[in-house]
Each structure stands twice: as C-alpha cells, then as structure tokens.
Design an enzyme around this catalytic site. Structure first.
Site, PDB file in Angstrom:
ATOM      1  N   HIS A   1      -6.318  -7.134  -0.727  1.00  0.00           N
ATOM      2  CA  HIS A   1      -6.453  -5.748  -1.186  1.00  0.00           C
ATOM      3  C   HIS A   1      -5.412  -5.335  -2.203  1.00  0.00           C
ATOM      4  CE1 HIS A   1      -6.852  -6.022   3.512  1.00  0.00           C
ATOM      5  NE2 HIS A   1      -7.940  -5.228   3.035  1.00  0.00           N
TER       6      HIS A   1
ATOM      7  N   ASP B   1      -4.901 -12.873   3.902  1.00  0.00           N
ATOM      8  CA  ASP B   1      -6.142 -12.192   3.957  1.00  0.00           C
ATOM      9  C   ASP B   1      -7.166 -12.763   2.942  1.00  0.00           C
ATOM     10  OD1 ASP B   1      -4.694 -10.486   2.485  1.00  0.00           O
ATOM     11  OD2 ASP B   1      -4.807  -8.847   3.678  1.00  0.00           O
TER      12      ASP B   1
ATOM     13  N   HIS C   1       0.889  -1.126   0.023  1.00  0.00           N
ATOM     14  CA  HIS C   1      -0.195  -0.049   0.056  1.00  0.00           C
ATOM     15  C   HIS C   1       0.896   1.310   0.059  1.00  0.00           C
ATOM     16  CE1 HIS C   1      -3.529  -2.295   0.244  1.00  0.00           C
ATOM     17  NE2 HIS C   1      -3.465  -2.692   1.626  1.00  0.00           N
TER      18      HIS C   1
HETATM   19  N1  Q9C Z   1     -11.414  -1.771  10.094  1.00  0.00           N
HETATM   20  C1  Q9C Z   1      -2.539  -5.164   4.216  1.00  0.00           C
HETATM   21  O1  Q9C Z   1      -3.188  -6.309   3.952  1.00  0.00           O
HETATM   22  N2  Q9C Z   1      -7.621  -0.970   6.856  1.00  0.00           N
HETATM   23  N3  Q9C Z   1      -3.273  -4.118   4.786  1.00  0.00           N
HETATM   24  C2  Q9C Z   1      -8.211  -1.510   8.373  1.00  0.00           C
HETATM   25  C3  Q9C Z   1      -9.998  -2.092   9.706  1.00  0.00           C
HETATM   26  C4  Q9C Z   1      -6.542  -1.405   6.445  1.00  0.00           C
HETATM   27  C5  Q9C Z   1      -4.392  -4.107   4.945  1.00  0.00           C
HETATM   28  C6  Q9C Z   1      -9.353  -1.168   8.709  1.00  0.00           C
HETATM   29  C7  Q9C Z   1      -6.126  -2.552   5.933  1.00  0.00           C
HETATM   30  C8  Q9C Z   1      -5.008  -2.636   5.426  1.00  0.00           C
HETATM   31  C9  Q9C Z   1      -1.210  -5.260   3.826  1.00  0.00           C
HETATM   32 ZN    ZN Z   2      -4.123  -7.149   2.532  1.00  0.00          ZN
END
Ligand code: Q9C
Ligand code: ZN
Length: 348
Positions: A196, A283, A160
């Site tokens: 993501h 994930d 990201h």
């Molecule tokens: N309510 C990666 O998988 N948003 N990043 C979290 C939780 C961020 C994920 C909100 C998600 C980032 C590397």
């Molecule tokens: Zn992710």
C-alpha cells in the site's frame, strides 16, 4: 544485524478491523505477525534482537500533533467512561474527512476527527504499544553507523498515519519519526515497498526537499487507501519533485517489479542521501490476503539485494504483511542480503 523489538507491542491486539453482515471482522494486523518474524529471525544466526531504548516524546511531536497523541493516549479510557464495555475497543461512526474541520473536543464520537477508516481500534495498551514501536524505529536510527543496516520490528505499523490521522492499522508513523530524526543530521530518502502507498509519510514530508519520499505500491484506483498514491502527486512548494509514486498493476511479477525498483533506486542515487529508510511490507508477496501482486520469496530476496547494493546507512522499518506462514521467511529473505554485507558482520 541489530533488530529492535518490544514485547509490549504484543499487547496491542485489536479485536476487529471493521464490520460486515456477519458482525465484527477480525483484524489481520495481530500479535502473531511479530511472533512469526521473531521465530524465523532467531533461526538465522545473524539476528541480534534488542529491546528499544525509551526516548522522550520530542521526536514524536516533531511529526504528530499533541492533540493527536492525547487522542491515542486517552481514547480507550474515554470510551470506557462513556459506555463501559469491558475489553472492547471503540470505533466511532463519524470520521473527519478533512482537517479544515473542527475538533469539538467532545467525547468518543468526536474521536472520528482523527480517523481515516475502521482498522484502528484502540485498546487499553495501544498507546504504549505504539510508543514502543516508535522507540524501536528511533533506537534503530540512533544505532546506525556508516554502511550498517538496522531492522526496527515495529507493530503496530505506521506508514498510513499522518500528522494527526490514523488509519490502515497505523497510529504513530514510525518511519516518519525516524526519518525526521535523521533529517536533523543529513539528507534522507524513504523508499516504501509495502503493498500500500505510504500516504501518511507522503503527507508528512510533502513540502520538504530534504526528505525524498518514494513509494512502489498497488494502484490506488482499486486499492487502499484510494485517496493518495497517484503518480501525479510529486510534492508541493519546496518539496516539489521530492515525492514520487509508482502505482503498479495487479499480478505484477518479480521481474517487472524489479524494473520499476531499479528506476526508483536510480532516483535515490541521484538524490544522494546520507540516510536511507525502507518501510517494508510483505503484503507484496503472492500469498498475502490483502495483496494481489505475484512477487515470490526469491523476488523479495532480490529486492533486498538491490537496495543493499546502494551501501547506504539503512534503517528498515516493518509495515504490513498478513500471510502468517510466509511472513517470517519473507522478512528474513529481504534482510539476508543486508546481513551478509561486511559492515553488518563486523558489528556482531
Ligand atoms: N478488507 C498496512 O499494510 N484495509 N496496512 C483493509 C480489508 C486496510 C494495510 C480492508 C489495509 C491497511 C500497514
Ligand atoms: Zn500494506
């Protein structure tokens, strides 16, 4: 299979990832993630876990700006001096939504210039941990030989993070740093299978035709990072046609995922890269607290199998995955097909 990991990565232990009416929300991206992966990898018999080599900053500056690196390096100390709160990381309340904006050069609150969201709290050790994660990716890139696979167990993750913006638990884009290094030696394809979209990686290579970026991910209309990952984003300038996004529906099954994956692998085959970089995020697994896919551990094995069948020099880079009980097993499931291919057995 060679696997790069540094203990220093455990020192990045963000105390929160945002706020709610109950106060701080604890961070899902935590050192235990790496520990469970190491534990499961050690059980396999094929995992050769090595500390990263320490490289100079040149390959990192090829991806990130020096202003940005200076921010990650000095933010914690700036915060302590501005308002001393022992062992507390800091998140500014104002964020720089567009980089046509101006960085005032001021203290703490101006750090929001570099932030996409609140999940990137910086503690005393974050800079060092992020450098070691980048060095794991670079060590992996350096040690790749014809047909071999190396795993960079990076933490904090990276996909990201853009040229000068951090977000989604990511500071340095480990995947992009390794891919940029490879690109001085040949054509590179990056296939991002984290849940993501790899928005940072997409941004970094958006105008490049020598680095083909492909991502399979949750539909950004209802999932983080919301502002990127749509199918119409195909690259620009020289890079037009060299970024491809495959937004997927909630609840997608192993079989439906594999159909899209096969299509992506066909595109990679046609591009005919010299090097392959695979940012992985567990994930995508059905039990993940951030994800809503229905992918099983067996499905993750099959994803690995199909990518391994390309038989390309492959660097696998750890990104997300937050369900601790299945995380280690899923990483092993993904890597097993690569580990049993001939070249990786020979290199032991
Ligand atoms: N309510 C990666 O998988 N948003 N990043 C979290 C939780 C961020 C994920 C909100 C998600 C980032 C590397
Ligand atoms: Zn992710």
């Amino acid at each position: 299979m060679d696997i790069y990991y540094s203990k220093i990565q455990e020192w990045h232990n963000p105390p929160f990832e945002g706020y709610s009416q109950d106060g701080y929300k604890p961070s899902l991206e935590k050192p235990e993630r790496a520990l469970i992966m190491l534990e499961e990898l050690k059980k396999t018999g094929w995992a050769n876990i090595l500390p990263p080599k320490q490289f100079d900053l040149e390959p990192i500056y090829a991806v990130h700006s020096s202003l940005y690196l200076e921010y990650i390096k000095s933010a914690y100390q700036d915060w302590v001096e501005f308002s001393p709160v022992p062992q507390m990381a800091f998140i500014p309340g104002t964020m720089g939504f567009s980089h046509s904006m101006i960085h005032s050069g001021g203290i703490s609150e101006a750090h929001g210039f570099f932030l996409l969201d609140t999940t990137v709290a910086i503690n005393k050790y974050t800079y060092n941990a992020a450098l070691n994660a980048a060095n794991c990716a670079l060590s992996g890139a350096h040690s790749i030989t014809q047909g071999s696979t190396v795993f960079a167990l990076c933490r904090p993750p990276g996909h990201h993070a853009g040229r000068e913006i951090c977000g989604g638990y990511c500071f340095l884009n480990n995947t992009a740093i390794a891919a940029q290094w490879f690109s001085n030696r040949g054509k590179v394809a990056i296939l991002d299978i984290d849940y993501h979209v790899g928005n940072g990686t997409q941004e970094i290579f958006y105008e490049r035709s020598d680095v083909f970026t492909i991502s399979l991910h949750a539909d950004p209309r209802h999932e983080y990072p919301y502002y990127a990952g749509y199918a119409h984003e195909i690259g620009s300038g020289n890079g037009k046609g060299f970024n491809r996004n495959f937004p997927l529906p909630a609840g997608i099954s192993d079989n439906d995922y594999l159909v899209v994956l096969d299509h992506a692998l066909g595109l990679i085959d046609y591009f005919s890269p010299d090097y392959l970089v695979i940012p992985i995020g567990m994930d995508i697994h059905m039990d993940d607290p951030l994800g809503d896919f229905s992918i099983t551990t067996e499905g993750i094995y099959q994803i690995g199998e199909r990518i391994a069948d390309l038989n390309l020099p492959t660097l696998v880079v750890m990104e997300g995955g937050y369900h601790i009980p299945s995380l280690g097993k899923n990483v092993v499931a993904f890597l097993t097909p690569f580990a049993s291919s001939l070249n990786n057995l020979e290199s032991e």
